[in-house]
Design a protein around this motif. Structure first.
Motif, PDB file in Angstrom:
ATOM      1  N   LYS A 242       0.844  -1.194   0.000  1.00 37.96           N
ATOM      2  CA  LYS A 242       0.000   0.000   0.000  1.00 37.96           C
ATOM      3  C   LYS A 242       0.883   1.249   0.000  1.00 37.96           C
ATOM      4  O   LYS A 242       1.916   1.280   0.664  1.00 37.96           O
ATOM      5  CB  LYS A 242      -0.905   0.013   1.238  1.00 37.96           C
ATOM      6  CG  LYS A 242      -1.871  -1.164   1.308  1.00 37.96           C
ATOM      7  CD  LYS A 242      -2.711  -1.096   2.587  1.00 37.96           C
ATOM      8  CE  LYS A 242      -3.644  -2.297   2.689  1.00 37.96           C
ATOM      9  NZ  LYS A 242      -4.458  -2.260   3.929  1.00 37.96           N
ATOM     10  N   PRO A 243       0.487   2.311  -0.725  1.00 37.85           N
ATOM     11  CA  PRO A 243       1.306   3.525  -0.780  1.00 37.85           C
ATOM     12  C   PRO A 243       1.507   4.147   0.598  1.00 37.85           C
ATOM     13  O   PRO A 243       0.567   4.263   1.392  1.00 37.85           O
ATOM     14  CB  PRO A 243       0.491   4.456  -1.692  1.00 37.85           C
ATOM     15  CG  PRO A 243      -0.304   3.524  -2.551  1.00 37.85           C
ATOM     16  CD  PRO A 243      -0.667   2.383  -1.642  1.00 37.85           C
ATOM     17  N   GLY A 244       2.743   4.518   0.892  1.00 39.94           N
ATOM     18  CA  GLY A 244       3.092   5.159   2.144  1.00 39.94           C
ATOM     19  C   GLY A 244       4.406   5.900   1.986  1.00 39.94           C
ATOM     20  O   GLY A 244       4.864   6.163   0.866  1.00 39.94           O
ATOM     21  N   LEU A 245       5.045   6.208   3.086  1.00 41.24           N
ATOM     22  CA  LEU A 245       6.316   6.921   3.082  1.00 41.24           C
ATOM     23  C   LEU A 245       7.305   6.218   3.996  1.00 41.24           C
ATOM     24  O   LEU A 245       6.915   5.471   4.894  1.00 41.24           O
ATOM     25  CB  LEU A 245       6.133   8.367   3.559  1.00 41.24           C
ATOM     26  CG  LEU A 245       5.192   9.278   2.772  1.00 41.24           C
ATOM     27  CD1 LEU A 245       5.040  10.619   3.483  1.00 41.24           C
ATOM     28  CD2 LEU A 245       5.699   9.482   1.356  1.00 41.24           C
ATOM     29  N   VAL A 246       8.588   6.472   3.762  1.00 44.16           N
ATOM     30  CA  VAL A 246       9.622   5.945   4.652  1.00 44.16           C
ATOM     31  C   VAL A 246      10.698   7.005   4.827  1.00 44.16           C
ATOM     32  O   VAL A 246      11.038   7.733   3.889  1.00 44.16           O
ATOM     33  CB  VAL A 246      10.233   4.637   4.099  1.00 44.16           C
ATOM     34  CG1 VAL A 246      10.947   4.867   2.768  1.00 44.16           C
ATOM     35  CG2 VAL A 246      11.195   4.026   5.108  1.00 44.16           C
ATOM     36  N   TRP A 247      11.195   7.099   6.045  1.00 47.95           N
ATOM     37  CA  TRP A 247      12.328   7.968   6.356  1.00 47.95           C
ATOM     38  C   TRP A 247      13.537   7.056   6.505  1.00 47.95           C
ATOM     39  O   TRP A 247      13.566   6.175   7.369  1.00 47.95           O
ATOM     40  CB  TRP A 247      12.046   8.757   7.627  1.00 47.95           C
ATOM     41  CG  TRP A 247      13.177   9.644   8.068  1.00 47.95           C
ATOM     42  CD1 TRP A 247      14.176  10.154   7.290  1.00 47.95           C
ATOM     43  CD2 TRP A 247      13.424  10.109   9.399  1.00 47.95           C
ATOM     44  NE1 TRP A 247      15.026  10.917   8.038  1.00 47.95           N
ATOM     45  CE2 TRP A 247      14.593  10.911   9.334  1.00 47.95           C
ATOM     46  CE3 TRP A 247      12.771   9.946  10.613  1.00 47.95           C
ATOM     47  CZ2 TRP A 247      15.118  11.530  10.466  1.00 47.95           C
ATOM     48  CZ3 TRP A 247      13.300  10.566  11.738  1.00 47.95           C
ATOM     49  CH2 TRP A 247      14.457  11.349  11.660  1.00 47.95           C
ATOM     50  N   MET A 248      14.528   7.258   5.633  1.00 46.81           N
ATOM     51  CA  MET A 248      15.712   6.407   5.608  1.00 46.81           C
ATOM     52  C   MET A 248      16.880   7.115   6.282  1.00 46.81           C
ATOM     53  O   MET A 248      16.979   8.341   6.285  1.00 46.81           O
ATOM     54  CB  MET A 248      16.086   6.078   4.167  1.00 46.81           C
ATOM     55  CG  MET A 248      14.964   5.531   3.315  1.00 46.81           C
ATOM     56  SD  MET A 248      14.585   3.806   3.663  1.00 46.81           S
ATOM     57  CE  MET A 248      16.011   2.991   2.943  1.00 46.81           C
ATOM     58  N   GLN A 249      17.786   6.331   6.834  1.00 45.91           N
ATOM     59  CA  GLN A 249      19.028   6.845   7.390  1.00 45.91           C
ATOM     60  C   GLN A 249      20.130   5.841   7.098  1.00 45.91           C
ATOM     61  O   GLN A 249      20.020   4.661   7.455  1.00 45.91           O
ATOM     62  CB  GLN A 249      18.894   7.078   8.896  1.00 45.91           C
ATOM     63  CG  GLN A 249      20.069   7.836   9.500  1.00 45.91           C
ATOM     64  CD  GLN A 249      19.826   8.191  10.951  1.00 45.91           C
ATOM     65  OE1 GLN A 249      19.973   7.341  11.826  1.00 45.91           O
ATOM     66  NE2 GLN A 249      19.466   9.427  11.224  1.00 45.91           N
TER      67      GLN A 249
END
Length: 288
Positions: A242-249
């Protein structure tokens, strides 16, 4: 018999199984044949002296190839299963293919499998249909065995009847999530208000909360103020399909944003940073 002949003979002994595995993962006989052929190419170029279990090695390689093909397929429009499955002329039957299609998995299951993420589909097929241990599945999807088990379990529940969103819903949700991302990134407060349901709720687990988010945030005004100008590093992804967001590090997911979209607006956002969840979640990058 030369070494090359011996290797070819051993590969042919495994061909039917590899073809069956690839067909069940991909749902397409031509693509399955391509995956099997690529597996042979990789085997012929490998140091076979280091392979202790040829059957397991071949299953792992064909699984990785199929996973790459599934992820590549996500970037272009999908054909219905019936359209990219093999079409056989009435006077040229293929008994082997018919057996593959009839054995353990029919068209209805292939349709259901289309709703799974690539990692879910591979984990379910390899474990539930071919009894491949999670210890062998884990390196294919780059997860721990425990995470692979969770992914297969999630896929199994969805295969058993949990309804999935239609393609139209997924497309619309992507548009809404992308609008949220652009408004937040551009510090456009009014645009954020437009995309948020008046009663929107933000929830955060302990992992996400450790990075500064409130455990619970309610109301469009409060949510818009929280996210205005704060999404510069977020990326648009599929979160378990499902479409969403991710914060990567450092190339690793730190916080996953799962969205609930109702009537074209964001009704809820769940921020997940728990280590076990991040280990098991399946993320696929989307183009805006």
């Amino acid at each position: 018999m030369t070494g090359d002949d011996w290797l070819a003979t051993r590969f042919e002994e495994n061909r039917d199984r590899l073809r069956a595995v690839a067909y069940r993962i991909l749902g397409s006989e031509p693509e399955a044949e391509d995956a099997v052929q690529e597996t042979w190419i990789r085997l012929s170029r490998s140091d076979t002296g280091t392979i202790d279990n040829l059957g397991g090695w071949l299953t792992t390689v064909v699984g990785r190839i199929c996973l790459d093909m599934l992820r590549s397929r996500r970037g272009r429009p999908e054909l219905p299963v019936g359209d990219h499955s093999a079409v056989l002329a009435d006077d040229v039957p293929d008994p082997e293919l018919e057996a593959i299609q009839a054995d353990s998995v029919g068209l209805a299951l292939l349709v259901v499998l289309e709703t799974l993420s690539p990692a879910e589909r591979l984990a379910f097929v390899l474990h539930d249909l071919f009894a491949v241990p999670f210890e062998d599945i884990a390196p294919i999807i780059r997860k721990s065995p425990a995470a692979a088990r969770q992914i297969a379990s999630r896929a199994r529940r969805r295969v058993r009847g949990t309804p999935e969103p239609t393609d139209v819903d997924v497309v619309r949700q992507k548009e809404v999530v992308n609008a949220f991302l652009l408004a937040a990134r551009g510090a456009n407060f009014s645009a954020l208000l437009d995309v948020l349901d008046p009663d929107v709720v933000v929830r955060a687990d302990a992992g996400a909360g450790a990075y500064g988010s409130e455990p619970v945030l309610a109301g469009a005004d409060a949510v818009a103020r929280e996210f205005t100008g704060r999404a510069a590093a977020a990326k648009l992804v599929l979160v378990d399909g499902k479409p969403g967001l991710v914060w990567m590090q450092h190339g690793e997911p730190l916080i996953v944003f799962s969205f609930t979209v109702t009537d074209g607006r964001v009704a809820a956002i769940d921020l997940r940073g728990d280590a076990d969840y991040l280990e098991s979640v399946d993320l696929v990058t989307l183009k805006a």
